[in-house]
Design a protein around this motif. Structure first.
Motif, mmCIF file in Angstrom:
data_model
loop_
_atom_site.group_PDB
_atom_site.id
_atom_site.type_symbol
_atom_site.label_atom_id
_atom_site.label_comp_id
_atom_site.label_asym_id
_atom_site.label_seq_id
_atom_site.Cartn_x
_atom_site.Cartn_y
_atom_site.Cartn_z
ATOM 1 N N LEU A 99 0.833 -1.212 0.000
ATOM 2 C CA LEU A 99 0.000 0.000 0.000
ATOM 3 C C LEU A 99 0.863 1.256 0.000
ATOM 4 N N TYR A 100 1.865 1.264 0.842
ATOM 5 C CA TYR A 100 2.726 2.441 0.939
ATOM 6 C C TYR A 100 3.478 2.673 -0.371
ATOM 7 N N GLN A 101 3.982 1.609 -0.982
ATOM 8 C CA GLN A 101 4.730 1.744 -2.230
ATOM 9 C C GLN A 101 3.826 2.237 -3.354
ATOM 10 N N GLN A 102 2.593 1.725 -3.407
ATOM 11 C CA GLN A 102 1.662 2.196 -4.428
ATOM 12 C C GLN A 102 1.298 3.670 -4.210
ATOM 13 N N ALA A 103 1.130 4.062 -2.948
ATOM 14 C CA ALA A 103 0.845 5.469 -2.648
ATOM 15 C C ALA A 103 2.008 6.357 -3.081
ATOM 16 N N GLN A 104 3.243 5.911 -2.841
ATOM 17 C CA GLN A 104 4.406 6.675 -3.269
ATOM 18 C C GLN A 104 4.462 6.792 -4.781
ATOM 19 N N SER A 105 4.103 5.712 -5.467
ATOM 20 C CA SER A 105 4.090 5.752 -6.926
ATOM 21 C C SER A 105 3.059 6.749 -7.430
ATOM 22 N N ASP A 106 1.887 6.788 -6.784
ATOM 23 C CA ASP A 106 0.856 7.760 -7.177
ATOM 24 C C ASP A 106 1.311 9.198 -6.934
ATOM 25 N N LEU A 107 1.995 9.435 -5.828
ATOM 26 C CA LEU A 107 2.517 10.776 -5.555
ATOM 27 C C LEU A 107 3.546 11.183 -6.602
ATOM 28 N N THR A 164 -5.398 11.995 -6.004
ATOM 29 C CA THR A 164 -6.634 11.402 -5.490
ATOM 30 C C THR A 164 -6.422 9.927 -5.164
ATOM 31 N N SER A 165 -5.750 9.215 -6.060
ATOM 32 C CA SER A 165 -5.459 7.800 -5.813
ATOM 33 C C SER A 165 -4.522 7.641 -4.618
ATOM 34 N N ALA A 166 -3.544 8.553 -4.500
ATOM 35 C CA ALA A 166 -2.613 8.489 -3.368
ATOM 36 C C ALA A 166 -3.350 8.719 -2.053
ATOM 37 N N ILE A 167 -4.302 9.627 -2.052
ATOM 38 C CA ILE A 167 -5.083 9.905 -0.837
ATOM 39 C C ILE A 167 -5.843 8.651 -0.403
ATOM 40 N N ASN A 168 -6.471 7.986 -1.362
ATOM 41 C CA ASN A 168 -7.221 6.769 -1.035
ATOM 42 C C ASN A 168 -6.314 5.699 -0.424
ATOM 43 N N LYS A 169 -5.128 5.539 -0.983
ATOM 44 C CA LYS A 169 -4.216 4.509 -0.485
ATOM 45 C C LYS A 169 -3.638 4.878 0.882
ATOM 46 N N LEU A 170 -3.325 6.152 1.086
ATOM 47 C CA LEU A 170 -2.779 6.571 2.370
ATOM 48 C C LEU A 170 -3.826 6.457 3.477
ATOM 49 N N GLN A 220 4.193 8.176 8.896
ATOM 50 C CA GLN A 220 4.627 8.746 7.619
ATOM 51 C C GLN A 220 3.441 8.911 6.664
ATOM 52 N N ALA A 221 2.507 7.972 6.721
ATOM 53 C CA ALA A 221 1.321 8.077 5.868
ATOM 54 C C ALA A 221 0.483 9.297 6.259
ATOM 55 N N GLN A 222 0.356 9.564 7.558
ATOM 56 C CA GLN A 222 -0.385 10.746 8.009
ATOM 57 C C GLN A 222 0.280 12.023 7.520
ATOM 58 N N LEU A 223 1.607 12.043 7.548
ATOM 59 C CA LEU A 223 2.337 13.230 7.106
ATOM 60 C C LEU A 223 2.197 13.434 5.599
ATOM 61 N N GLU A 224 2.304 12.362 4.843
ATOM 62 C CA GLU A 224 2.207 12.477 3.392
ATOM 63 C C GLU A 224 0.773 12.710 2.938
ATOM 64 N N LEU A 225 -0.195 12.350 3.774
ATOM 65 C CA LEU A 225 -1.583 12.641 3.451
ATOM 66 C C LEU A 225 -1.831 14.149 3.427
ATOM 67 N N ILE A 226 -1.180 14.881 4.317
ATOM 68 C CA ILE A 226 -1.294 16.345 4.306
ATOM 69 C C ILE A 226 -0.816 16.888 2.962
ATOM 70 N N TYR A 227 0.338 16.401 2.515
ATOM 71 C CA TYR A 227 0.902 16.851 1.234
ATOM 72 C C TYR A 227 -0.017 16.489 0.070
#
Length: 329
Positions: free
Chosen positions: A33-41, A47-53, A68-75
């Motif tokens: 999940l984290y790797q896919q979220a990073q790829s989306d970012l 929008t896809s990154a938000i869903n995964k985070l 780290q997911a909470q922090l990157e969700l802000i971004y």
């Protein structure tokens, strides 16, 4: 060119709406999940990154990537132009992790979200004057950047925050001047003078201070407060000799003096003056009240008038005698 920008915005909005229906595999591990979220970012698929985070945080609240997911969700919220969600996520992170080594980043993103909140998508492509818009978000952004610079003066984000604070302070001061000029145009001179003084006292070292002094000078002149007007004008001449309101050393008011003539006098360009100049200390309203009282007094039937009043008028007694019913004749 603006039409192309608006079309691009519409396409991006439709794309985001379509991608929001993405279904996540429930069997994905925390790392996947984290790797896919990073790829989306990395590909700006926010929008896809938000869903995964969000899924990562809900499925693995105590996992190695939770904070780290909470922090990157802000971004992700910030980049997806969701300022309210970004600020809410930043406040939550600060509340839950006040001692986190990267909490200064949360403060910085919170300030950035407010900084861009009142700009919006259209303001980025259309020539809007930001100094005439509601300063609520700008004031919030200034306060949030101030928190960052005071709590973390050595933060890597502090220099940029300080530069943005200078811009925001100038913007807030210019907004106050716009309000003051509006009050001048409405002939609300006391309110205009207060706004000008507020700028001079609270926004020193901003370009709007000279405008504040000019507003004070004009408002005090209209209020015939000659001493205050002279003091403001001297300060303006001393510190801002090239101000637009100073022509050959003389002050030129921005707004025309209020026209207090009646509508009939204005319509006939002064050929018919229905009202004589007011005596000092009187107003049209006070004259109307006195006139109504005199008219009502004349319309009282003779049989309803009090004998004392008739006697007082016929005998010409003093007002003290009349008030004491003749006890002090």
């Amino acid at each position: 060119m603006h039409v192309k920008h608006l079309l691009l915005i519409a396409i991006l909005a439709l794309t985001a709406a379509c991608s929001s229906n993405e279904v996540l595999d429930e069997n994905l591990s925390e790392t996947e999940l984290y790797q896919q979220a990073q790829s989306d970012l990395d590909t700006s698929s926010y929008t896809s990154a938000i869903n995964k985070l969000k899924a990562l945080e809900s499925r693995y609240p105590f996992g190695r990537y939770a904070e780290q997911a909470q922090l990157e969700l802000i971004y992700a919220y910030y980049k997806n132009v969701e300022p309210e969600a970004a600020r809410s996520a930043a406040e939550r992170f600060i509340r839950l992790h006040p001692q986190h080594p990267n909490v200064d980043y949360a403060y910085y993103l919170k300030g950035l979200a407010s900084f861009d909140q009142d700009r919006g998508l259209l303001a980025r492509f259309l020539p809007l004057d930001m100094t005439k818009r509601d300063p609520g978000a700008a004031r919030d952004s200034y306060n949030e950047f101030a928190q960052l610079t005071s709590r973390f003066p050595t933060s890597r984000y502090a220099p940029d925050a300080k530069q943005r604070m200078i811009y925001l302070r100038n913007l807030l001061a210019a907004y106050e001047i716009h309000v003051a000029h509006y009050y001048l145009s409405r002939h609300a001179y006391v309110a205009a003078a207060n706004r000008g003084r507020y700028v001079v006292e609270n926004f020193q070292e901003t370009p709007a201070v000279g405008d504040g002094l000019a507003v004070m000078t004009e408002a005090y002149q209209r209020l015939t407060l000659d001493e205050l007007a002279a003091t403001s004008l001297e300060t303006l001449k001393l510190n801002y000799p090239d101000h637009p309101t100073l022509v050959d050393g003389q002050f030129v008011p921005r707004e025309e003096e209020a026209d207090t003539r009646s509508w009939l006098a204005k319509a006939t360009l002064g050929l018919i003056e229905s009202d004589t100049p007011l005596p000092p200390g009187e107003t049209r309203a006070s004259q109307d009240v006195i006139r109504q009282y005199e008219d009502a007094k004349e319309q009282i039937p003779d049989e309803l008038k009090s004998p004392q009043q008739d006697a007082a008028q016929s005998e010409g007694r003093s007002w003290l005698s009349y008030l004491t019913f003749g006890l002090f004749d």
